[in-house]
Write a protein that holds these residues in place. Structure first.
Motif, PDB file in Angstrom:
ATOM      1  N   ILE A 116      12.136   5.293  -1.754  1.00  0.00           N
ATOM      2  CA  ILE A 116      11.066   4.431  -1.955  1.00  0.00           C
ATOM      3  C   ILE A 116      10.326   4.094  -0.719  1.00  0.00           C
ATOM      4  CG2 ILE A 116      10.594   2.170  -2.564  1.00  0.00           C
ATOM      5  CD1 ILE A 116      12.780   2.197  -4.664  1.00  0.00           C
ATOM      6  N   VAL A 117      11.046   3.884   0.345  1.00  0.00           N
ATOM      7  CA  VAL A 117      10.708   3.516   1.577  1.00  0.00           C
ATOM      8  C   VAL A 117       9.481   4.506   2.170  1.00  0.00           C
ATOM      9  CG1 VAL A 117      11.166   3.564   4.138  1.00  0.00           C
ATOM     10  CG2 VAL A 117      12.294   2.195   2.645  1.00  0.00           C
ATOM     11  N   LYS A 118       9.770   5.743   1.618  1.00  0.00           N
ATOM     12  CA  LYS A 118       8.992   6.870   2.127  1.00  0.00           C
ATOM     13  C   LYS A 118       7.454   6.896   1.544  1.00  0.00           C
ATOM     14  CE  LYS A 118      10.397  10.892  -0.545  1.00  0.00           C
ATOM     15  NZ  LYS A 118      10.848  12.318  -0.471  1.00  0.00           N
ATOM     16  N   TYR A 119       7.405   6.151   0.627  1.00  0.00           N
ATOM     17  CA  TYR A 119       6.112   5.949  -0.217  1.00  0.00           C
ATOM     18  C   TYR A 119       5.292   4.818   0.459  1.00  0.00           C
ATOM     19  CZ  TYR A 119       7.037   9.917  -3.429  1.00  0.00           C
ATOM     20  OH  TYR A 119       7.303  11.221  -4.007  1.00  0.00           O
ATOM     21  N   ILE A 120       5.967   3.768   0.914  1.00  0.00           N
ATOM     22  CA  ILE A 120       5.194   2.702   1.430  1.00  0.00           C
ATOM     23  C   ILE A 120       4.480   2.873   2.916  1.00  0.00           C
ATOM     24  CG2 ILE A 120       5.746   0.223   1.846  1.00  0.00           C
ATOM     25  CD1 ILE A 120       7.911   0.314  -0.058  1.00  0.00           C
ATOM     26  N   LYS A 121       3.176   2.633   2.808  1.00  0.00           N
ATOM     27  CA  LYS A 121       2.419   2.893   3.882  1.00  0.00           C
ATOM     28  C   LYS A 121       2.390   1.504   4.598  1.00  0.00           C
ATOM     29  CE  LYS A 121      -2.061   3.869   5.520  1.00  0.00           C
ATOM     30  NZ  LYS A 121      -1.769   4.809   6.701  1.00  0.00           N
ATOM     31  N   SER A 122       2.146   0.411   4.146  1.00  0.00           N
ATOM     32  CA  SER A 122       2.140  -0.957   4.567  1.00  0.00           C
ATOM     33  C   SER A 122       2.362  -1.970   3.652  1.00  0.00           C
ATOM     34  CB  SER A 122       0.830  -1.053   5.354  1.00  0.00           C
ATOM     35  OG  SER A 122      -0.395  -0.981   4.760  1.00  0.00           O
ATOM     36  N   VAL A 123       2.695  -3.106   4.117  1.00  0.00           N
ATOM     37  CA  VAL A 123       2.843  -4.257   3.223  1.00  0.00           C
ATOM     38  C   VAL A 123       1.931  -5.408   3.958  1.00  0.00           C
ATOM     39  CG1 VAL A 123       4.829  -6.038   2.581  1.00  0.00           C
ATOM     40  CG2 VAL A 123       5.247  -3.567   2.741  1.00  0.00           C
TER      41      VAL A 123
ATOM     42  N   HIS B 130       1.032  -1.174  -0.026  1.00  0.00           N
ATOM     43  CA  HIS B 130       0.004  -0.061   0.126  1.00  0.00           C
ATOM     44  C   HIS B 130       1.027   1.004  -0.061  1.00  0.00           C
ATOM     45  CE1 HIS B 130      -3.449  -2.669   0.636  1.00  0.00           C
ATOM     46  NE2 HIS B 130      -2.612  -3.421   1.581  1.00  0.00           N
ATOM     47  N   LEU B 131       0.717   1.924  -1.108  1.00  0.00           N
ATOM     48  CA  LEU B 131       1.480   3.230  -1.179  1.00  0.00           C
ATOM     49  C   LEU B 131       0.707   4.531  -1.063  1.00  0.00           C
ATOM     50  CD1 LEU B 131       3.109   2.166  -4.661  1.00  0.00           C
ATOM     51  CD2 LEU B 131       4.031   1.964  -2.450  1.00  0.00           C
ATOM     52  N   GLU B 132       1.432   5.381  -0.448  1.00  0.00           N
ATOM     53  CA  GLU B 132       0.535   6.846  -0.352  1.00  0.00           C
ATOM     54  C   GLU B 132       1.939   8.002  -0.457  1.00  0.00           C
ATOM     55  OE1 GLU B 132      -1.364   7.081   3.327  1.00  0.00           O
ATOM     56  OE2 GLU B 132       0.351   7.471   4.334  1.00  0.00           O
ATOM     57  N   VAL B 133       1.180   9.206  -0.850  1.00  0.00           N
ATOM     58  CA  VAL B 133       2.206  10.399  -0.927  1.00  0.00           C
ATOM     59  C   VAL B 133       2.728  10.661   0.276  1.00  0.00           C
ATOM     60  CG1 VAL B 133       2.187  12.709  -1.469  1.00  0.00           C
ATOM     61  CG2 VAL B 133       1.030  11.120  -2.801  1.00  0.00           C
ATOM     62  N   PRO B 134       4.021  10.675   0.802  1.00  0.00           N
ATOM     63  CA  PRO B 134       4.609  10.965   2.193  1.00  0.00           C
ATOM     64  C   PRO B 134       4.117  12.368   2.565  1.00  0.00           C
ATOM     65  CG  PRO B 134       6.272  10.872   0.421  1.00  0.00           C
ATOM     66  CD  PRO B 134       5.026  10.659  -0.162  1.00  0.00           C
ATOM     67  N   THR B 135       3.935  12.580   3.841  1.00  0.00           N
ATOM     68  CA  THR B 135       3.887  13.936   4.474  1.00  0.00           C
ATOM     69  C   THR B 135       5.229  14.452   4.602  1.00  0.00           C
ATOM     70  OG1 THR B 135       3.936  13.087   6.670  1.00  0.00           O
ATOM     71  CG2 THR B 135       1.693  13.037   5.712  1.00  0.00           C
ATOM     72  N   PRO B 136       5.115  15.922   4.665  1.00  0.00           N
ATOM     73  CA  PRO B 136       6.335  16.474   4.727  1.00  0.00           C
ATOM     74  C   PRO B 136       7.198  16.141   6.239  1.00  0.00           C
ATOM     75  CG  PRO B 136       5.011  18.045   3.862  1.00  0.00           C
ATOM     76  CD  PRO B 136       4.111  16.867   4.226  1.00  0.00           C
ATOM     77  N   SER B 137       6.459  15.887   7.068  1.00  0.00           N
ATOM     78  CA  SER B 137       7.230  15.395   8.333  1.00  0.00           C
ATOM     79  C   SER B 137       7.654  14.118   8.304  1.00  0.00           C
ATOM     80  CB  SER B 137       6.079  15.705   9.491  1.00  0.00           C
ATOM     81  OG  SER B 137       5.033  14.639   9.432  1.00  0.00           O
ATOM     82  N   HIS B 138       6.906  13.172   7.561  1.00  0.00           N
ATOM     83  CA  HIS B 138       7.486  11.740   7.291  1.00  0.00           C
ATOM     84  C   HIS B 138       8.873  11.810   6.610  1.00  0.00           C
ATOM     85  CE1 HIS B 138       7.282   7.426   6.931  1.00  0.00           C
ATOM     86  NE2 HIS B 138       7.263   7.427   5.537  1.00  0.00           N
ATOM     87  N   GLU B 139       8.846  12.415   5.410  1.00  0.00           N
ATOM     88  CA  GLU B 139       9.913  12.741   4.439  1.00  0.00           C
ATOM     89  C   GLU B 139      11.100  13.360   5.337  1.00  0.00           C
ATOM     90  OE1 GLU B 139      10.847  14.549   0.299  1.00  0.00           O
ATOM     91  OE2 GLU B 139       8.931  14.847   0.992  1.00  0.00           O
ATOM     92  N   THR B 140      10.817  14.092   6.166  1.00  0.00           N
ATOM     93  CA  THR B 140      11.978  14.880   7.049  1.00  0.00           C
ATOM     94  C   THR B 140      12.460  13.879   7.797  1.00  0.00           C
ATOM     95  OG1 THR B 140      10.794  17.041   6.959  1.00  0.00           O
ATOM     96  CG2 THR B 140      12.558  16.623   8.651  1.00  0.00           C
TER      97      THR B 140
END
Length: 131
Positions: free
Chosen positions: A57-64, A18-28
């Motif tokens: 890549i990791v920052k786009y993955i919400k769950s596996v 499951h992918l999603e656009v990362p939030t700025p805080s998650h990306e930071t």
């Protein structure tokens, strides 16, 4: 005009990512961890670029999801996320990269007016020097 799906599910055999656009805080958070990792590891530029791509890549993955087991990436350590990502099949990487490209294309489209591209960098969000 602009259509973007902020999430997507990549499927391969008994695997769902499951992918999603990362939030700025998650990306930071991820990029800070990556920076620390790169500073402590003695490596070559080639390894550093590869490591940056893994973090990207990791920052786009919400769950596996494997069979009926769901692994929420937000609940495991970043090093464990990377190990999990490195164990995924190549076909999954290709589908994740396609989602990332779609997001980048969307961002470029909305941030470009005629020949001018609006730069969104940390300074854009910095309000400490507001007059």
């Amino acid at each position: 005009p602009f259509k973007l799906k902020p999430s997507k599910t990549v499927k391969y055999k008994n695997l769902k990512i499951h992918l999603e656009v990362p939030t700025p805080s998650h990306e930071t958070t991820l990029l800070s961890n990556c920076e620390q990792h790169l500073e402590t590891e003695s490596s070559t530029l080639k390894n550093d670029v590869g490591q940056l791509y893994i973090y990207e890549i990791v920052k786009y993955i919400k769950s596996v999801e494997i069979d009926d087991e769901i692994i929420d990436m937000g609940e495991i350590r970043i090093s464990e996320r990377i190990k999990l990502l490195e164990s995924l099949p190549l076909v999954a990487y290709k589908q994740i990269a396609k989602f990332m490209d779609e997001i980048e294309t969307y961002q470029n489209d909305i941030l470009t007016i005629d020949d001018y591209e609006l730069a969104i960098d940390p300074i854009f969000f910095d309000n400490s020097s507001v007059n």
